[in-house]
Structure formats: C-alpha cells, structure tokens
Write an enzyme that holds these catalytic residues in place. Structure first.
Site, short mmCIF file in Angstrom:
data_model
loop_
_atom_site.label_atom_id
_atom_site.label_comp_id
_atom_site.label_asym_id
_atom_site.label_seq_id
_atom_site.Cartn_x
_atom_site.Cartn_y
_atom_site.Cartn_z
N ASP A 1 35.16 -40.14 36.62
CA ASP A 1 36.64 -40.89 36.36
C ASP A 1 37.01 -41.19 36.54
OD1 ASP A 1 37.06 -42.45 34.00
OD2 ASP A 1 37.07 -40.27 32.44
N ARG B 1 36.23 -45.72 20.03
CA ARG B 1 35.49 -46.09 21.80
C ARG B 1 33.88 -45.01 21.16
NH1 ARG B 1 39.12 -44.12 26.17
NH2 ARG B 1 36.97 -44.67 27.42
N HIS C 1 43.48 -38.33 30.14
CA HIS C 1 44.23 -38.70 31.25
C HIS C 1 45.93 -37.66 31.34
CE1 HIS C 1 42.15 -42.30 29.37
NE2 HIS C 1 42.49 -42.37 30.82
N LYS D 1 29.55 -42.94 29.51
CA LYS D 1 30.34 -42.36 29.93
C LYS D 1 31.26 -41.00 28.22
CE LYS D 1 33.46 -46.19 29.26
NZ LYS D 1 34.32 -46.65 30.08
#
Length: 244
Positions: free
Chosen positions: A237, A130, A173, A160
């Site tokens: 986020d 990413r 996460h 980001k």
C-alpha cells in the site's frame, strides 16, 4: 538501474510525464501508479508512457462505489462492493468487474488495485462500503468473482489489503492500526483470490506482530508465500501512509 528501483511504482501529478519519469522508464523502471490528477486525458498519457516503455505496468485504484479515479469528479457509475455483497449475486459482481476493466483497458490501464478483499467490522473507519461485507464466505465468493471479471478482460487484479484491513478500528493512512481478532478471520477471501488466479496482492499497513504487515517477513513470506501458496506480485500500500 538497481533492482530496488525497478520495483518502485512512482506517481506524478498532471497529464504529461515529467522528464524524470521518462528517464525512470528508459532506465528500467517497470511501472507507474496513477491517480485522479492524471486522468484528464488518460489514453494520451498512457500512450506517452508506453512510448518510453512498451510493457510498462500502469496501475490505479478503480473499485467502484466510493473509490474511483476515472470518474472522480462525478462519482463512480458502478455500485460499491457493499451493494454487490448485499445483492449476493457473484455473476453480477463478475460482470461489473469486467465492465470496469473494459473502461480501464480502453484508457490504457493494465493493472487495477482492486478488489478489496477485507472482511469488514462495523467500527472500521476506512474500509466500510469498500468491502463486500462482514461474512468471510460471502466476501470470498465475491472477491473471486471480481478477480475473474477484471482478468478475463486482460486487466491484472489486486486483492487488498493483506492479511485483512477490515478487522481494524483505525485508519492506516493516519496511524498503525492493530489487528482486531485472529489473523485467520480475514484470510478466506485471499485464499479465494489466489484460487481464482489473482495476479497481485496488496499489503496492509496494520500491526499483526511487531511491525506493519507490509514489513513483516512472517506475514508476507511464511504466511502468504509458503502457507497460502501465492506466487504472484506483492505490492505495498502507499508508502507515504502513516501506518508504515
């Protein structure tokens, strides 16, 4: 509606806005974040939401590569940031971003949670391809190009994850990762995004001082607002992530 509620970006499942979303917008809510489970008839959904509030902000994550909402079933038809970084042709990165933005605009989306501005480290479990790469200067020039591409089509970009989720070896996460190395090592791409006029910056749930950067006044106010001079929107986020 309170100011706090007006700053929330809720989500909901399905292709039809539930009654509580319609009330949220009618009472002053400003934005909605959409996911793969919303995209079966995205233009119709966007039109339905705009019928409640014409100037609603409709956001999603369309990075290309591994992270796509529009093409979640088959995978993105656009290259990953890592592939674009390996080619190192910023003009191509800008055109890819503009094409993604055109797809979003056609579907009624006006805010894209991209590009990723993280400088990657090899052990990172969540950023990986990413990111445009592991060299801050390379990442910076491609982030700026992507911002230009998205925004010239009229879709707000979002760099980001500030101040740099690439320099971690855990996934926010699942936990609260600690920053690996100095904070300065990840800032150059965000400086480039700001210089390119990026509309928004997303925070990272990573530990820089005593708490997640998302909740850290020193990171968001003293560093991002005052030192880097960013005057646009700051968006957190996802708040259900374990890191926050």
């Amino acid at each position: 509606m309170s100011l706090g509620a007006a700053l929330v970006l809720p989500s909901f499942p399905g292709s039809e806005p539930p009654d509580w979303i319609r009330r949220f917008l009618a009472e002053g809510g400003r934005g909605i974040v959409l996911f793969a489970y919303n995209v079966d008839d995205l233009p119709a959904l966007a039109a339905s939401l705009r019928a409640e509030r014409e100037d609603v902000l409709l956001a999603l994550d369309e990075e290309g590569g591994d992270v796509t909402r529009l093409e979640w079933r088959e995978g993105s038809s656009y290259p990953s940031a890592a592939a674009l970084g390996a080619l190192d042709e910023p003009a191509l990165t800008e055109e890819v971003a503009a094409s993604i933005a055109a797809d979003l605009a056609a579907a009624g989306i006006n805010w894209n949670f991209a590009p990723v501005a993280d400088v990657n480290v090899p052990a990172n479990p969540v950023i990986g391809v990413r990111s445009f790469g592991s060299d801050p200067e390379l990442v910076a020039r491609h982030v700026a190009a992507a911002v230009r591409g998205f925004q010239r089509v009229g879709v707000a970009a979002c760099a980001k994850h500030f101040p740099g989720h690439g320099s971690t070896v855990e996934d926010s996460h699942l936990s609260l990762p600690a920053l690996v190395g100095p904070i300065e090592a990840g800032l150059e791409p965000f400086r480039a995004a700001i210089a390119a006029g990026v509309a928004s910056i997303m925070t990272a749930h990573i530990k820089v001082n005593a708490d997640a950067a998302t909740l850290d006044h020193a990171v968001l106010h003293d560093l991002l607002r005052r030192e880097l001079g960013f005057g646009g929107a700051i968006v957190a986020d996802a708040l259900e992530m374990k890191g926050v």
